[in-house]
Scaffold this motif. Structure first.
Motif, PDB file in Angstrom:
ATOM      1  N   LEU A  24      -1.196  -3.797   2.320  1.00  0.00           N
ATOM      2  CA  LEU A  24      -0.252  -3.326   1.310  1.00  0.00           C
ATOM      3  C   LEU A  24      -0.854  -2.190   0.500  1.00  0.00           C
ATOM      4  N   VAL A  25       0.042  -1.477  -0.176  1.00  0.00           N
ATOM      5  CA  VAL A  25      -0.339  -0.471  -1.164  1.00  0.00           C
ATOM      6  C   VAL A  25       0.303  -0.920  -2.470  1.00  0.00           C
ATOM      7  N   SER A  26      -0.452  -0.876  -3.552  1.00  0.00           N
ATOM      8  CA  SER A  26       0.129  -1.251  -4.844  1.00  0.00           C
ATOM      9  C   SER A  26       0.178  -0.031  -5.754  1.00  0.00           C
ATOM     10  N   THR A  27       1.193  -0.033  -6.605  1.00  0.00           N
ATOM     11  CA  THR A  27       1.367   1.016  -7.597  1.00  0.00           C
ATOM     12  C   THR A  27       1.518   0.331  -8.944  1.00  0.00           C
ATOM     13  N   ARG A  28       0.747   0.789  -9.917  1.00  0.00           N
ATOM     14  CA  ARG A  28       0.816   0.200 -11.255  1.00  0.00           C
ATOM     15  C   ARG A  28       1.843   0.922 -12.100  1.00  0.00           C
ATOM     16  N   GLY A  29       2.189   0.282 -13.187  1.00  0.00           N
ATOM     17  CA  GLY A  29       3.074   0.922 -14.149  1.00  0.00           C
ATOM     18  C   GLY A  29       4.476   0.347 -14.135  1.00  0.00           C
ATOM     19  N   LYS A  30       5.311   0.931 -14.986  1.00  0.00           N
ATOM     20  CA  LYS A  30       6.676   0.443 -15.175  1.00  0.00           C
ATOM     21  C   LYS A  30       7.482   0.418 -13.876  1.00  0.00           C
ATOM     22  N   MET A  31       7.338   1.403 -13.047  1.00  0.00           N
ATOM     23  CA  MET A  31       8.052   1.464 -11.775  1.00  0.00           C
ATOM     24  C   MET A  31       7.156   1.033 -10.607  1.00  0.00           C
ATOM     25  N   GLY A  32       6.108   0.289 -10.932  1.00  0.00           N
ATOM     26  CA  GLY A  32       5.138  -0.119  -9.928  1.00  0.00           C
ATOM     27  C   GLY A  32       5.612  -1.272  -9.069  1.00  0.00           C
ATOM     28  N   GLY A  33       4.770  -1.613  -8.136  1.00  0.00           N
ATOM     29  CA  GLY A  33       5.071  -2.709  -7.226  1.00  0.00           C
ATOM     30  C   GLY A  33       4.252  -2.570  -5.963  1.00  0.00           C
ATOM     31  N   TYR A  34       4.808  -3.057  -4.876  1.00  0.00           N
ATOM     32  CA  TYR A  34       4.098  -3.098  -3.599  1.00  0.00           C
ATOM     33  C   TYR A  34       4.959  -2.508  -2.493  1.00  0.00           C
ATOM     34  N   ARG A  35       4.273  -1.962  -1.497  1.00  0.00           N
ATOM     35  CA  ARG A  35       4.946  -1.521  -0.286  1.00  0.00           C
ATOM     36  C   ARG A  35       3.962  -1.678   0.866  1.00  0.00           C
ATOM     37  N   LEU A  36       4.497  -1.680   2.075  1.00  0.00           N
ATOM     38  CA  LEU A  36       3.642  -1.778   3.249  1.00  0.00           C
ATOM     39  C   LEU A  36       2.785  -0.528   3.364  1.00  0.00           C
ATOM     40  N   SER A  37       1.594  -0.672   3.892  1.00  0.00           N
ATOM     41  CA  SER A  37       0.718   0.485   4.067  1.00  0.00           C
ATOM     42  C   SER A  37       1.000   1.218   5.379  1.00  0.00           C
TER      43      SER A  37
END
Length: 145
Positions: free
Chosen positions: A56-69
């Motif tokens: 996975l790839v994670s993104t922080r912050g208000k619009m953050g979350g996870y997506r497949l790598s």
């Protein structure tokens, strides 16, 4: 009996959930948890394992979350389960890098366990996330049996 734990089953459900959504933007943990009926607290631990194995790839912050790598067809069920479960060996002596069993040189049952491990590994390596999605396998929560 060899069993895949709840952690392994949930990891596969999480990855399928992510594969079903837009891969250009992160999906919130809460959204996945709600759709899959998994507590956010339990999911955090699973997500950490999937991140550690670069699934996975994670993104922080208000619009953050996870997506497949990578694309769903580039993931095997085997690698997802191994990330969550560790080894999938049917007996302890096969779960370690080097078999510590003092009977391994004359164990008459070892070939049976090695054969079972090979069959399970080969099957799970042959099934991708895309295959599961394509075959219409439900990602709805299933019974705890």
């Amino acid at each position: 009996m060899m069993r895949i734990s709840t952690k392994g089953r949930y990891a596969l459900r999480i990855m399928l959930d992510l594969a079903q959504h837009d891969q250009t933007k992160p999906i919130s943990l809460r959204g996945i948890a709600d759709r899959q009926s998994i507590t956010s607290k339990y999911m955090e631990g699973i997500m950490a394992l999937l991140l550690r194995h670069d699934l996975l790839v994670s993104t922080r912050g208000k619009m953050g979350g996870y997506r497949l790598s990578r694309a769903p067809e580039d993931y095997t069920v085997y690698e997802i389960l191994c990330a969550a479960e560790g080894e999938l060996a049917p007996v302890h002596c096969l779960s370690l890098p080097e078999n510590p069993c003092p009977m391994q040189t004359h164990c008459t049952t070892l070939p049976v366990w090695e054969g079972l491990e090979g069959v399970v590994r080969n099957y799970l390596q042959s099934v991708t996330l895309a295959d599961v999605l394509r075959n219409g396998v439900s990602t709805e929560p299933c019974s705890p049996l």
